[in-house]
Design a protein around this motif. Structure first.
Motif, PDB file in Angstrom:
ATOM      1  N   GLY A 149      -1.579  -0.622  -3.461  1.00 27.40           N
ATOM      2  CA  GLY A 149      -2.480  -1.339  -3.692  1.00 27.40           C
ATOM      3  C   GLY A 149      -4.237  -1.690  -3.177  1.00 27.40           C
ATOM      4  N   CYS A 150      -4.931  -1.353  -3.143  1.00 23.06           N
ATOM      5  CA  CYS A 150      -5.848  -0.692  -3.423  1.00 23.06           C
ATOM      6  C   CYS A 150      -7.081   0.160  -3.651  1.00 23.06           C
ATOM      7  N   CYS A 204      -3.493   4.874  -4.093  1.00 25.89           N
ATOM      8  CA  CYS A 204      -3.334   3.886  -2.970  1.00 25.89           C
ATOM      9  C   CYS A 204      -2.334   2.215  -4.229  1.00 25.89           C
ATOM     10  N   HIS A 214       0.746  -1.081  -0.102  1.00 24.47           N
ATOM     11  CA  HIS A 214      -0.301  -0.193   0.158  1.00 24.47           C
ATOM     12  C   HIS A 214       0.906   1.197   0.141  1.00 24.47           C
ATOM     13  N   CYS A 269      -4.128   5.054   2.806  1.00 22.05           N
ATOM     14  CA  CYS A 269      -5.499   4.239   2.937  1.00 22.05           C
ATOM     15  C   CYS A 269      -5.157   3.697   4.288  1.00 22.05           C
TER      16      CYS A 269
HETATM   17 ZN   LIG Z   1      -4.052   0.853   0.381  1.00 23.45          ZN
END
Ligand SMILES: [Zn+2]
Length: 80
Positions: free
Chosen positions: A22-23, A20, A11, A29
Motif C-alpha cells: 500500500g505505501c 508494504c 497495507h 507499516c
Molecule cells: Zn503500508
C-alpha cells in the motif's frame, strides 16, 4: 468494518520484499500495525506475526526482524 480497518486492508506485505504493497514502507507499516491490532486478539496477532517473521526471514536478514515483526505486537503498540 471501520474506515481505519478498510484502509488497513491495503497495507499487506509483498512476499518478495516484505515491503508494504500500500505505501512501500517496510511491512508492517504503521497502518498495517493499527489494522492488525484492531482485527486480532493478542494470541492471534502473535501467531500471525510469528508466521510472517518465518516467511520474511527467507528474504530479509538483520537483528531488527524480531522487533519489526514480533516485539511491537507483544507490547500491543503500533509504534513499538
Ligand atoms: Zn503500508
Amino acid at each position: 468494518m471501520t474506515v481505519c480497518q478498510a484502509a488497513g486492508l491495503a497495507h499487506q506485505p509483498n512476499p518478495c520484499t516484505y515491503d508494504c504493497r500500500g505505501c512501500g514502507e517496510p511491512w508492517p507499516c504503521g497502518r498495517a500495525r493499527a489494522y492488525l491490532l484492531a482485527t486480532n486478539d493478542r494470541v492471534s496477532l502473535l501467531l500471525r506475526m510469528a508466521i510472517e517473521l518465518e516467511e520474511a526471514s527467507l528474504v530479509l536478514t538483520g537483528e531488527d526482524l524480531y522487533q519489526r515483526f514480533v516485539l511491537w505486537a507483544r507490547e500491543g503498540s503500533p509504534t513499538g
